[in-house]
Design a protein around this motif. Structure first.
Motif, mmCIF file in Angstrom:
data_model
loop_
_atom_site.group_PDB
_atom_site.id
_atom_site.type_symbol
_atom_site.label_atom_id
_atom_site.label_comp_id
_atom_site.label_asym_id
_atom_site.label_seq_id
_atom_site.Cartn_x
_atom_site.Cartn_y
_atom_site.Cartn_z
ATOM 1 N N THR A 4 57.430 -95.782 71.456
ATOM 2 C CA THR A 4 55.827 -94.363 72.072
ATOM 3 C C THR A 4 55.515 -95.328 73.177
ATOM 4 N N ASN A 5 55.080 -95.476 73.817
ATOM 5 C CA ASN A 5 54.203 -96.345 74.924
ATOM 6 C C ASN A 5 52.563 -96.573 75.296
ATOM 7 N N SER A 6 51.593 -95.015 74.753
ATOM 8 C CA SER A 6 50.820 -95.652 74.931
ATOM 9 C C SER A 6 50.311 -95.259 73.309
ATOM 10 N N ALA A 7 48.839 -96.785 73.180
ATOM 11 C CA ALA A 7 48.194 -96.452 72.691
ATOM 12 C C ALA A 7 47.362 -95.636 71.671
ATOM 13 N N LYS A 8 47.605 -94.715 72.065
ATOM 14 C CA LYS A 8 47.262 -93.110 71.280
ATOM 15 C C LYS A 8 47.984 -92.422 70.836
ATOM 16 N N GLU A 9 49.224 -92.850 71.354
ATOM 17 C CA GLU A 9 50.380 -92.423 70.228
ATOM 18 C C GLU A 9 50.952 -93.136 69.370
ATOM 19 N N VAL A 10 50.642 -94.330 69.314
ATOM 20 C CA VAL A 10 50.903 -95.169 68.423
ATOM 21 C C VAL A 10 49.640 -94.889 66.546
ATOM 22 N N PHE A 11 48.551 -94.652 67.420
ATOM 23 C CA PHE A 11 47.769 -94.235 66.696
ATOM 24 C C PHE A 11 47.265 -93.518 65.938
ATOM 25 N N LEU A 12 48.597 -92.278 66.509
ATOM 26 C CA LEU A 12 48.937 -91.008 65.991
ATOM 27 C C LEU A 12 49.831 -90.732 64.770
ATOM 28 N N LYS A 13 50.592 -91.723 65.547
ATOM 29 C CA LYS A 13 52.510 -91.786 64.714
ATOM 30 C C LYS A 13 51.825 -91.958 63.503
ATOM 31 N N ILE A 14 50.739 -93.547 63.114
ATOM 32 C CA ILE A 14 50.784 -94.535 62.768
ATOM 33 C C ILE A 14 49.704 -93.940 61.518
ATOM 34 N N GLU A 15 48.919 -93.259 61.446
ATOM 35 C CA GLU A 15 48.004 -92.623 61.109
ATOM 36 C C GLU A 15 48.793 -90.492 60.017
ATOM 37 N N TYR A 25 47.528 -99.451 56.276
ATOM 38 C CA TYR A 25 47.294 -99.072 57.364
ATOM 39 C C TYR A 25 48.539 -100.253 57.570
ATOM 40 N N MET A 26 48.436 -101.285 57.257
ATOM 41 C CA MET A 26 49.490 -102.564 57.661
ATOM 42 C C MET A 26 50.478 -102.405 57.569
ATOM 43 N N ASP A 27 51.173 -101.629 56.087
ATOM 44 C CA ASP A 27 52.343 -101.409 56.439
ATOM 45 C C ASP A 27 53.041 -100.302 57.161
ATOM 46 N N SER A 28 52.123 -99.360 57.064
ATOM 47 C CA SER A 28 52.531 -98.101 58.361
ATOM 48 C C SER A 28 52.996 -98.773 59.528
ATOM 49 N N VAL A 29 52.910 -99.765 60.401
ATOM 50 C CA VAL A 29 52.492 -100.014 61.254
ATOM 51 C C VAL A 29 53.973 -101.095 60.754
ATOM 52 N N LEU A 30 54.606 -101.795 59.993
ATOM 53 C CA LEU A 30 55.620 -102.991 59.370
ATOM 54 C C LEU A 30 56.457 -101.348 59.766
ATOM 55 N N PHE A 31 56.197 -100.203 59.071
ATOM 56 C CA PHE A 31 56.980 -99.340 58.699
ATOM 57 C C PHE A 31 57.769 -98.121 60.439
ATOM 58 N N TYR A 32 56.776 -98.322 60.882
ATOM 59 C CA TYR A 32 56.822 -97.817 61.995
ATOM 60 C C TYR A 32 57.315 -98.860 62.887
ATOM 61 N N CYS A 33 57.057 -99.730 63.527
ATOM 62 C CA CYS A 33 58.322 -100.903 64.140
ATOM 63 C C CYS A 33 59.354 -100.955 63.218
ATOM 64 N N GLU A 34 59.834 -100.581 62.584
ATOM 65 C CA GLU A 34 60.594 -100.825 61.892
ATOM 66 C C GLU A 34 62.088 -99.315 62.390
ATOM 67 N N GLN A 35 61.233 -98.295 61.841
ATOM 68 C CA GLN A 35 61.987 -97.526 62.761
ATOM 69 C C GLN A 35 61.862 -97.141 64.371
ATOM 70 N N ASN A 36 61.113 -98.113 64.916
ATOM 71 C CA ASN A 36 61.367 -97.548 66.491
ATOM 72 C C ASN A 36 61.294 -98.996 67.138
ATOM 73 N N GLU A 37 62.864 -99.768 66.124
ATOM 74 C CA GLU A 37 63.369 -101.202 66.148
ATOM 75 C C GLU A 37 62.386 -101.940 67.414
ATOM 76 N N MET A 38 61.174 -101.988 67.566
ATOM 77 C CA MET A 38 59.833 -102.239 67.626
ATOM 78 C C MET A 38 59.566 -103.673 67.071
ATOM 79 N N GLU A 39 59.356 -104.694 68.020
ATOM 80 C CA GLU A 39 58.869 -106.097 67.325
ATOM 81 C C GLU A 39 57.837 -106.215 66.671
ATOM 82 N N PRO A 40 57.055 -106.369 65.713
ATOM 83 C CA PRO A 40 55.537 -106.508 65.202
ATOM 84 C C PRO A 40 54.778 -106.318 66.243
#
Length: 108
Positions: A4-15, A25-40
């Motif tokens: 996901t490229n936009s901050a709004k999309e990331v916010f909605l996905k984390i929510e 929220y902190m664990d959710s961000v790390l989970f999101y990163c893992e699922q999307n192969e994204m560096e924190p």
């Protein structure tokens, strides 16, 4: 893999992750990163506004960060009402000054 490229999309996905998994929220961000192969670090650049505030509050609750002072809701509402009343008073004063100047101008 969905990046996901936009901050709004990331916010909605984390929510969504927070609501669906009951993770913080902190664990959710790390989970999101893992699922999307994204560096924190990459995700960090997309964390803004509300999400940043929610992460900060969570970190404060967990004593990872010092607590910031917060006004009780009633004080915040009182400030908003007071500000609104002042704006109304100033607006009425401007009208009165305008009318006074108009009357003086018409009499000269």
């Amino acid at each position: 893999m969905l990046i996901t490229n936009s901050a709004k999309e990331v916010f909605l996905k984390i929510e969504d992750i927070v609501n669906e998994t009951k993770m913080g929220y902190m664990d959710s961000v790390l989970f999101y990163c893992e699922q999307n192969e994204m560096e924190p670090e990459t995700a960090a650049s997309l964390i803004t506004g509300k999400l940043k505030q929610k992460i900060r509050e969570e970190a404060e609750d967990l004593n990872f960060l010092p607590k910031t002072a917060k006004l009780p809701v009633w004080q915040d509402m009182r400030r908003i009402v007071f500000t609104s009343l002042l704006k109304d008073i100033f607006y009425q004063m401007e009208i009165m000054i305008f009318l006074k100047n108009k009357v003086e101008f018409e009499h000269h």
